[in-house]
Enzyme design. Structure first.
Site, PDB file in Angstrom:
ATOM      1  N   LYS A  55      -4.260   9.167   4.119  1.00 54.59           N
ATOM      2  CA  LYS A  55      -4.692  10.558   3.943  1.00 54.59           C
ATOM      3  C   LYS A  55      -6.169  10.777   4.264  1.00 54.59           C
ATOM      4  CE  LYS A  55      -1.018  12.840   2.292  1.00 54.59           C
ATOM      5  NZ  LYS A  55      -0.526  14.109   2.824  1.00 54.59           N
ATOM      6  N   SER A 309       2.109   3.491   4.228  1.00 54.18           N
ATOM      7  CA  SER A 309       1.241   4.666   4.141  1.00 54.18           C
ATOM      8  C   SER A 309       0.297   4.686   2.950  1.00 54.18           C
ATOM      9  CB  SER A 309       2.091   5.941   4.130  1.00 54.18           C
ATOM     10  OG  SER A 309       3.042   5.891   3.087  1.00 54.18           O
TER      11      SER A 309
END
Length: 507
Positions: A55, A309
């Site tokens: 992110k 992720s």
């Protein structure tokens, strides 16, 4: 409707600013997993970013593109997770004000992580939707710039730099790249870049089965809003995907895969065994999808890439993940077996299991005719489970495979028990069994007496010894022989017959 194309995004990605704060993460070969599923599995290690998640890329790329005037006023975001930390770190790097609106239910550890980066935290509402709505109000009231977690071209381009790194690290053929999907920013960015540069590579999105917003949207041809989403993979729990992300995924994503929580847990274990790193549930989605796809398509000797992720794991979830990983990998069979309620039947049943490792055993006396046993057994694959069930049934023992039964896996395994007023002269002892094959049979063989086992509870927790609670019906005139048995056994033990908890719930 957004009209951006892969070529537009190719330029955006190549000119992104992410490397002022993000790092180029490794693309690691997963040796053990590759060998087991007979494919070349590569893991893109976004769990190694400064905020332990991809992110940071999108958040910084968006904020670095803002005008000096906008940066001077500051930014705002709504998030209870990885996006919040990405925005906070980006603001720290760019020396601008950052306000993060988080639900009041956000764990303190996540609030502290955001504050440690210098961001202001505003707690509002009970859900992300409440926090999001409040952040939009503050955006207008204070003149801040909203940094969307996924539905923004600059954010999408930032995430797309992952694809650029994958191709640089592995210029050889790649058959497919797997990405987790929440709002779709990661998948959209990677798909746009890959299809502009290497269109022969498949790009496949992976969602949790109780948060499949992108899968349903692509099937319907329009964005679908889910009424509710499961929160196990909270980093990907989004009720509706973005407009930009949906448009890009419609054009460039080859397929979607849906996996359940057990498969996610198994994937987290797979990555741990190869890297000694622990991914968060959303971080394990891509690996779970990769495994499911490879099995479905009977792939061999293909090169498959999964994006890890994130690794912002809540510590209190580890027990659940460890317990469900073996079931997700189909390496534990959970069975309900009925045996005769008579001395010696328990030992005969254990002998039928052969040399298999028993992972769990729950039993409580309740019926003078039949004993219902809840047992977990380590197996190599689902076919071995079927063979075991068949073998037990051929011996006249009714057996039910509960490996896919959610009630059994989540609740019944912890609730087997209750009072047994018919279990006269019951003695209850707590033992520590060595975690070695044959420890249970040694216990039964050493007992060498027809004392009826009225209670048995055991669960393998990965320690070097197993904690076992056993109830046996021992007549008063046989207590001397029972004492001799305990001494001969050689296992540490504690007499719990007078334990008030036992008397209250089991006696």
């Amino acid at each position: 409707m957004p009209t951006d194309t892969a070529q537009n995004y190719l330029e955006k990605i190549q000119n992104s600013h992410v490397y002022d704060v993000a790092k180029v993460t490794p693309l690691d070969l997963q040796i053990n997993l590759s060998k087991r599923i007979k494919n070349n599995v590569l893991l893109k290690r976004e769990d190694m970013q400064p905020v332990f998640s991809f992110k940071i890329r999108g958040a910084y790329n968006k904020m670095a593109s803002l005008s000096p005037e906008a940066l001077a006023k500051g930014v705002i975001a709504a998030s209870a997770g990885n996006h919040a930390q990405g925005v906070a770190l980006s603001a720290q790097k760019l020396k601008c004000r950052a306000v993060i609106v988080m639900p009041t239910t956000t764990p303190q550890i996540k609030i502290d992580a955001v504050k440690s980066r210098g961001a202001e935290v505003v707690l509002f509402g009970d859900s992300y939707s409440d926090a999001y709505a409040h952040s939009l109000e503050l955006e207008k009231k204070e003149g801040l710039t909203f940094v969307h977690p996924y539905d923004d071209p600059d954010v999408i381009a930032g995430q797309g730099t992952i694809a650029m790194e994958i191709l640089k690290a592995h210029p050889e053929p790649i058959d497919a790249i797997f990405c987790c999907v929440g709002g779709g920013g990661l998948l959209a960015g990677i798909a746009a870049y890959i299809k502009a540069v290497r269109p022969e590579i498949k790009v496949i999105g992976v969602e949790a089965k109780d948060a499949e917003a992108m899968t349903l949207s692509l099937k319907k041809g329009e964005r679908v809003a889910l009424d509710q989403v499961g929160l196990f993979a909270d980093g990907a729990a989004v009720k509706q995907v973005g407009e930009h992300t949906f448009a890009l995924c419609q054009q460039y994503v080859d397929e979607m895969i849906i996996v359940d929580n057990d498969a996610i847990c198994a994937a987290i274990k797979d990555v741990f065994e190869d890297t000694r790193s622990i991914l968060e549930p959303a971080g394990g989605l891509a690996v779970a999808g990769l495994k499911a796809y490879a099995a479905r398509e009977n792939l061999q000797d293909k090169t498959l890439v999964a994006v890890a992720s994130g690794a912002n794991m809540n510590f209190d979830r580890l027990r659940f993940i460890a317990e469900r990983a073996e079931i997700g990998e189909k390496r534990e069979a959970v069975l309900a077996v009925t045996i005769p309620e008579k001395p010696g039947a328990f030992k005969s049943f254990c002998r039928l299991l052969g040399g298999r490792n028993i992972t769990e055993f729950n039993y409580r006396y309740s019926d003078p005719q039949n004993a219902h046993i809840f047992v977990g057994v380590a197996v190599s694959d689902p076919s071995e489970s079927a063979k075991l069930v068949s073998a037990l049934q051929q011996k006249g023992l009714p057996t039910l495979d509960l490996s896919d039964n959610e009630v059994a896996k989540l609740h019944l395994r912890h609730l087997v028990g209750g009072h047994a007023p018919q279990a006269e002269n019951e003695k209850v002892f707590r033992f520590e069994f060595p975690e070695t094959p044959g420890a249970l049979m040694k216990f039964l063989d050493t007992m060498g007496h027809d004392w009826n086992i009225s209670l048995f509870h055991y669960r393998n927790h990965g320690a070097d010894f197993g904690r076992v609670l056993v109830g046996m019906q021992v007549p008063p005139n046989e207590l001397t022989e029972f004492s001799d048995f305990l001494s001969k056994l050689g296992y540490p033990y504690w007499d719990e017959t007078e334990n008030p908890a036992y008397k209250l719930f089991l006696g």
